[in-house]
Scaffold this motif. Structure first.
Motif, mmCIF file in Angstrom:
data_model
loop_
_atom_site.group_PDB
_atom_site.id
_atom_site.type_symbol
_atom_site.label_atom_id
_atom_site.label_comp_id
_atom_site.label_asym_id
_atom_site.label_seq_id
_atom_site.Cartn_x
_atom_site.Cartn_y
_atom_site.Cartn_z
ATOM 1 N N ALA A 72 -0.666 3.191 4.089
ATOM 2 C CA ALA A 72 -1.261 3.722 2.868
ATOM 3 C C ALA A 72 -0.291 3.668 1.688
ATOM 4 O O ALA A 72 -0.691 3.387 0.557
ATOM 5 C CB ALA A 72 -1.721 5.161 3.100
ATOM 6 N N ALA A 73 0.982 3.943 1.952
ATOM 7 C CA ALA A 73 1.954 3.909 0.860
ATOM 8 C C ALA A 73 2.094 2.502 0.297
ATOM 9 O O ALA A 73 2.108 2.304 -0.926
ATOM 10 C CB ALA A 73 3.306 4.428 1.341
ATOM 11 N N TYR A 74 2.184 1.506 1.184
ATOM 12 C CA TYR A 74 2.297 0.125 0.730
ATOM 13 C C TYR A 74 1.068 -0.275 -0.078
ATOM 14 O O TYR A 74 1.179 -0.925 -1.137
ATOM 15 C CB TYR A 74 2.493 -0.796 1.920
ATOM 16 N N GLU A 75 -0.108 0.095 0.376
ATOM 17 C CA GLU A 75 -1.330 -0.242 -0.347
ATOM 18 C C GLU A 75 -1.343 0.406 -1.727
ATOM 19 O O GLU A 75 -1.791 -0.196 -2.710
ATOM 20 C CB GLU A 75 -2.563 0.186 0.459
ATOM 21 N N ALA A 76 -0.827 1.624 -1.816
ATOM 22 C CA ALA A 76 -0.772 2.305 -3.108
ATOM 23 C C ALA A 76 0.225 1.634 -4.042
ATOM 24 O O ALA A 76 -0.031 1.512 -5.254
ATOM 25 C CB ALA A 76 -0.412 3.775 -2.907
ATOM 26 N N PRO A 91 14.129 -10.493 1.911
ATOM 27 C CA PRO A 91 12.732 -10.110 2.142
ATOM 28 C C PRO A 91 12.264 -9.111 1.093
ATOM 29 O O PRO A 91 12.967 -8.145 0.784
ATOM 30 C CB PRO A 91 12.780 -9.473 3.531
ATOM 31 N N LEU A 92 11.090 -9.350 0.542
ATOM 32 C CA LEU A 92 10.519 -8.463 -0.466
ATOM 33 C C LEU A 92 9.082 -8.119 -0.096
ATOM 34 O O LEU A 92 8.352 -8.972 0.411
ATOM 35 C CB LEU A 92 10.536 -9.141 -1.847
ATOM 36 N N PRO A 93 8.648 -6.897 -0.357
ATOM 37 C CA PRO A 93 7.251 -6.553 -0.094
ATOM 38 C C PRO A 93 6.317 -7.458 -0.897
ATOM 39 O O PRO A 93 6.501 -7.628 -2.113
ATOM 40 C CB PRO A 93 7.143 -5.093 -0.548
ATOM 41 N N ALA A 94 5.357 -8.044 -0.242
ATOM 42 C CA ALA A 94 4.447 -8.980 -0.907
ATOM 43 C C ALA A 94 3.523 -8.256 -1.881
ATOM 44 O O ALA A 94 3.072 -7.142 -1.627
ATOM 45 C CB ALA A 94 3.625 -9.727 0.137
ATOM 46 N N ARG A 95 3.263 -8.916 -3.012
ATOM 47 C CA ARG A 95 2.281 -8.477 -4.002
ATOM 48 C C ARG A 95 2.539 -7.068 -4.539
ATOM 49 O O ARG A 95 1.614 -6.298 -4.778
ATOM 50 C CB ARG A 95 0.866 -8.579 -3.427
#
Length: 252
Positions: free
Chosen positions: A215-219, A148-152
């Protein structure tokens, strides 16, 4: 030649920093929690820290702990450095600590502020993530049939020895404040980096891109941890992998 103390001098970054400084002719003291003669836990400080700093002109602060305590460690180090009369504090930080609200990044930013307010000459170098970090991440994730990897999310990994050379060079000069960031040569998607790891390791795994929240993921998605304008590193992730896996094969 200046006597230089390197905290975390047995770690991934600290070790090549020590090697470079010694190759340049400096007396280098290595401070770590478990390595004599300067075995000191910075979070506790004490007389051992004062002894390690006695007579040093420059401190290169590479030590960090995933278990927390970096801010207290910095307070103890700065106070001891001032007592010892050190003239230059050099600190390694991370690109994006002021843009990505990730807990560890917030801690690194807080330590930056302590260094800046120390009353001692200072230099802070921010670098992107080391190749080694991604290697360990992919190694752990590939134990499962599905990775699994964080998308985008993209990354810009850099060779740790290039960071060590830059940090050691800064330590041998006058304080410069915020040095120019040091970033790897390529901005890559995490999936492309993971596939490079799998190809080099001879493994087949399914990659699953997982959208996250916060917020961290969005950043991270917005590239707050990247510095494409400072892509001055030269060693690619594939070159790192080839050397790392060849070295491992040679030890078998």
């Amino acid at each position: 030649m200046t006597t230089i103390l390197v905290t975390g001098g047995t770690g991934t970054l600290g070790r090549p920093v020590v090697e470079r400084l010694r190759a340049d002719g400096h007396e280098v003291r290595v401070l770590s929690r478990h390595t004599p003669p300067y075995a000191v836990d910075l979070r506790e400080g004490g007389s051992g820290l004062d002894r390690a700093l006695d007579g040093t002109g420059t401190v290169v602060h590479c030590a960090t702990s995933a278990r927390g305590g970096d801010e207290q460690a910095a307070r103890n180090l700065i106070a001891a450095a001032r007592r010892a009369g050190a003239q230059h504090l050099v600190y390694i930080s991370i690109v994006g600590v002021d843009r990505v609200p990730f807990p560890y990044y917030r801690t690194k930013l807080a330590v930056e502020r302590q260094i800046e307010d120390s009353g001692t000459g200072w230099t802070v170098l921010r670098a992107t993530q080391f190749h080694d970090l991604l290697f360990r991440l992919f190694q752990a994730l590939s134990k499962s049939p599905v990775m699994p990897l964080p998308a985008r999310v993209k990354d810009q990994p850099v060779e740790v020895r290039e960071v060590a050379d830059r940090l050691a060079g800064l330590a041998q000069g006058a304080p410069v404040g915020r040095a120019d960031d040091l970033a790897g040569p390529e901005v890559r998607t995490l999936s492309s980096l993971a596939r490079a790891y799998l190809d080099a390791a001879g493994r087949r795994r399914a990659l699953v891109k997982v959208p996250l929240r916060g917020a961290a993921y969005e950043a991270f998605r917005a590239g707050g941890h990247l510095s494409p304008e400072r892509a001055v590193g030269t060693r690619t992730f594939e070159e790192f992998l080839a050397e790392r896996l060849a070295a491992r094969a040679g030890r078998r």
